[in-house]
Design an enzyme around this catalytic site. Structure first.
Site, mmCIF file in Angstrom:
data_model
loop_
_atom_site.group_PDB
_atom_site.id
_atom_site.type_symbol
_atom_site.label_atom_id
_atom_site.label_comp_id
_atom_site.label_asym_id
_atom_site.label_seq_id
_atom_site.Cartn_x
_atom_site.Cartn_y
_atom_site.Cartn_z
ATOM 1 N N THR A 155 -6.769 -9.342 7.740
ATOM 2 C CA THR A 155 -6.899 -9.174 6.383
ATOM 3 C C THR A 155 -7.085 -10.674 5.852
ATOM 4 O O THR A 155 -6.498 -11.476 5.945
ATOM 5 C CB THR A 155 -5.762 -8.545 5.548
ATOM 6 O OG1 THR A 155 -5.781 -7.217 6.260
ATOM 7 C CG2 THR A 155 -6.134 -8.324 4.236
ATOM 8 N N LYS A 203 -11.052 -7.667 7.384
ATOM 9 C CA LYS A 203 -10.682 -6.620 6.475
ATOM 10 C C LYS A 203 -10.733 -7.495 5.122
ATOM 11 O O LYS A 203 -9.784 -8.346 5.032
ATOM 12 C CB LYS A 203 -9.239 -5.741 6.678
ATOM 13 C CG LYS A 203 -8.926 -5.002 5.482
ATOM 14 C CD LYS A 203 -7.654 -4.203 5.758
ATOM 15 C CE LYS A 203 -7.172 -3.516 4.583
ATOM 16 N NZ LYS A 203 -5.979 -2.640 4.834
ATOM 17 N N LYS A 211 -10.349 -7.619 1.191
ATOM 18 C CA LYS A 211 -9.920 -7.296 -0.154
ATOM 19 C C LYS A 211 -11.030 -7.292 -1.124
ATOM 20 O O LYS A 211 -11.296 -8.436 -1.463
ATOM 21 C CB LYS A 211 -8.773 -7.898 -0.702
ATOM 22 C CG LYS A 211 -7.473 -7.725 0.319
ATOM 23 C CD LYS A 211 -6.987 -6.204 0.343
ATOM 24 C CE LYS A 211 -5.595 -6.051 0.912
ATOM 25 N NZ LYS A 211 -5.317 -4.731 0.933
ATOM 26 N N ASP A 248 -11.616 -3.056 1.444
ATOM 27 C CA ASP A 248 -10.797 -2.499 0.965
ATOM 28 C C ASP A 248 -10.503 -2.475 -0.586
ATOM 29 O O ASP A 248 -10.062 -3.696 -0.976
ATOM 30 C CB ASP A 248 -9.245 -2.964 1.555
ATOM 31 C CG ASP A 248 -8.163 -2.223 1.126
ATOM 32 O OD1 ASP A 248 -8.251 -1.344 0.262
ATOM 33 O OD2 ASP A 248 -6.868 -2.568 1.579
ATOM 34 N N ASN A 265 -8.463 -1.066 -2.565
ATOM 35 C CA ASN A 265 -7.305 -0.960 -3.350
ATOM 36 C C ASN A 265 -7.149 -0.492 -4.584
ATOM 37 O O ASN A 265 -6.527 -1.047 -5.548
ATOM 38 C CB ASN A 265 -6.507 -2.445 -3.397
ATOM 39 C CG ASN A 265 -5.975 -2.913 -2.076
ATOM 40 O OD1 ASN A 265 -6.261 -3.875 -1.374
ATOM 41 N ND2 ASN A 265 -4.910 -2.132 -1.598
ATOM 42 N N GLU A 297 -12.258 1.563 2.343
ATOM 43 C CA GLU A 297 -10.980 1.781 2.091
ATOM 44 C C GLU A 297 -10.602 2.006 0.695
ATOM 45 O O GLU A 297 -10.807 1.072 -0.145
ATOM 46 C CB GLU A 297 -10.006 1.179 2.827
ATOM 47 C CG GLU A 297 -8.489 1.544 2.702
ATOM 48 C CD GLU A 297 -7.544 0.519 3.428
ATOM 49 O OE1 GLU A 297 -6.245 0.618 3.393
ATOM 50 O OE2 GLU A 297 -8.054 -0.483 4.182
ATOM 51 N N ASP A 344 -6.063 5.851 1.407
ATOM 52 C CA ASP A 344 -4.918 5.064 1.657
ATOM 53 C C ASP A 344 -3.661 5.428 1.064
ATOM 54 O O ASP A 344 -2.945 6.417 1.282
ATOM 55 C CB ASP A 344 -4.946 3.628 1.834
ATOM 56 C CG ASP A 344 -3.581 2.787 1.744
ATOM 57 O OD1 ASP A 344 -2.757 3.373 2.425
ATOM 58 O OD2 ASP A 344 -3.824 1.731 1.769
ATOM 59 N N LYS A 360 0.185 4.598 7.140
ATOM 60 C CA LYS A 360 1.234 3.600 7.114
ATOM 61 C C LYS A 360 2.665 3.872 7.106
ATOM 62 O O LYS A 360 2.913 5.037 6.431
ATOM 63 C CB LYS A 360 0.978 2.697 5.815
ATOM 64 C CG LYS A 360 -0.302 1.869 5.782
ATOM 65 C CD LYS A 360 -0.490 1.243 4.523
ATOM 66 C CE LYS A 360 -1.656 0.366 4.149
ATOM 67 N NZ LYS A 360 -1.848 -0.244 2.906
ATOM 68 N N CYS A 366 -0.526 -1.626 7.511
ATOM 69 C CA CYS A 366 0.894 -1.736 7.387
ATOM 70 C C CYS A 366 0.996 -2.295 6.063
ATOM 71 O O CYS A 366 0.048 -2.449 5.163
ATOM 72 C CB CYS A 366 1.204 -3.011 8.620
ATOM 73 S SG CYS A 366 0.055 -4.510 8.506
ATOM 74 N N ASP A 385 -5.119 -1.753 11.901
ATOM 75 C CA ASP A 385 -4.995 -2.956 10.803
ATOM 76 C C ASP A 385 -3.517 -3.272 10.752
ATOM 77 O O ASP A 385 -2.976 -3.058 9.793
ATOM 78 C CB ASP A 385 -5.437 -2.461 9.387
ATOM 79 C CG ASP A 385 -5.149 -3.484 8.220
ATOM 80 O OD1 ASP A 385 -5.189 -4.759 8.403
ATOM 81 O OD2 ASP A 385 -4.787 -3.117 6.996
ATOM 82 N N ASP A 388 -1.638 -6.380 10.987
ATOM 83 C CA ASP A 388 -1.671 -7.740 11.061
ATOM 84 C C ASP A 388 -0.716 -8.536 10.176
ATOM 85 O O ASP A 388 -0.866 -9.741 9.969
ATOM 86 C CB ASP A 388 -3.324 -8.080 10.467
ATOM 87 C CG ASP A 388 -3.580 -7.414 8.973
ATOM 88 O OD1 ASP A 388 -2.426 -6.693 8.402
ATOM 89 O OD2 ASP A 388 -4.289 -8.190 8.428
#
Length: 352
Positions: free
Chosen positions: A137, A163, A165, A192, A194, A220, A245, A269, A296, A321, A323
């Protein structure tokens, strides 16, 4: 006397510094505070689980997680760990709003049972694989030079997938993508959001990134977790899988999201669902052919172990993912207790 009686349990606070600030659409952190749980069985076997704090769930503070895990371990004292399903069901009843604590408790129980049986947790969970590959990430840093530097470092370490953000302005997100591609031109990307994008904004960003020639494998959680209509708007129009997610933490939520067409992939997760609920979510998705991702929080290498064993044991995750250990500064001695090894993107269990 059974060797699987729970004779003691303990909790410990872990504070680990991040190698670089961790920045998402939900906030910034420079370190993580996690809570470790250890279970000891009457035969001497030990199990470990770790609850991570989170930017996405700000109520999950280290003191709250520590209190919850202490309560769960006290409640389980003297019970047979082979009754783990009943113990975990009770844990969800006692701590419904603290999923990382329940997940850590469950991981400690199951890893102790695996140790008592002389097998790995991955074997207990199916034993499908002995090795896998993960992404790494890159945070939503405002300075493109930091993104380029981190991407180049990841490429040197052998990572093939980054990945990224996103979830800020289109200008900033595109600048971050371009910087990552300068640092790692051959890397594939996962984006991602978020929860930081609007439905149309997510599609605009994805279209712009693809037009620049980037290889994007997944988008994501682009919008708010409760905006299933917005998720469905994106999922219906996006040319890549759109993963839920934060929208999915239970099998019931997974069924609702998929029934409404609000995702075409699901990210599991352990910190959201634990091992057994995670497998139930996977069953819901696999029943309708929806691909799975495993992610994670900010667990240490040892804390990430349960997720590693789930991914290896199940063997059905298309997107990996795992990491968090790469992002943390850890003592080598502490890392060696993880029970698995990493070489860049490659994760594997030691030969027995």
């Amino acid at each position: 006397m059974a060797r699987t009686k729970i004779v003691s349990g303990s909790v410990a606070l872990i504070r680990a510094r991040l190698r670089r600030p961790f920045v998402t659409a939900l906030g910034t952190r420079d370190f993580t505070e996690n809570v470790a749980a250890t279970v000891v069985l009457s035969g001497g076997a030990r199990g470990y689980g770790e609850a991570s704090t989170s930017l996405a769930m700000k109520s999950l503070t280290a003191p709250a997680l520590r209190r919850a895990l202490s309560r769960l371990l006290r409640d389980a004292a003297g019970r047979d760990a082979r009754d783990w399903r009943a113990l975990v069901d009770r844990a969800w009843t006692l701590c419904p709003d603290l999923p990382p604590a329940v997940a850590a408790f469950e991981s400690a129980l199951l890893s102790a049972l695996a140790a008592e049986s002389g097998v790995t947790l991955a074997s207990l969970l199916g034993g499908a694989l002995t090795r896998l590959e993960t992404d790494v990430t890159l945070s939503a840093w405002s300075d493109p030079r930091l993104t380029e530097e981190a991407a180049a470092e990841a490429a040197r370490d052998g990572f093939k997938t980054l990945k990224l953000k996103v979830g800020g302005t289109l200008k900033d997100d595109l600048a971050r993508v371009r910087a990552a591609r300068r640092g790692a031109p051959r890397a594939r990307l996962l984006l991602d959001g978020n929860q930081g994008l609007t439905p149309r904004g997510a599609l605009t960003l994805l279209d712009a990134v693809l037009k620049e020639g980037a290889k994007v494998d997944l988008l994501e959680q682009p919008v708010r977790k409760d905006d299933l209509a917005g998720m469905a708007f994106v999922a219906k129009r996006a040319p890549v899988p759109v993963a839920a997610d934060e929208s999915v933490a239970t099998p019931e939520q997974a069924a609702r999201v998929l029934d409404q067409g609000a995702a075409t992939a699901i990210n599991i997760k352990l910190a959201k669902s634990g091992l057994s609920r995670g497998l139930e979510i996977a069953a819901v998705a696999r029943a309708v052919g929806v691909p799975l991702m495993i992610g994670c929080m900010a667990e240490t290498a040892r804390g990430l172990s349960a997720s590693v064993h789930l991914a290896l044991g199940a063997g059905f995750f298309r997107f990996v993912d795992l990491d968090s250990d790469v992002l943390l500064v850890e003592d080598p001695a502490a890392r060696s207790a993880a029970g698995w090894t990493r070489r860049g993107r490659r994760i594997e269990l030691p030969r027995r």
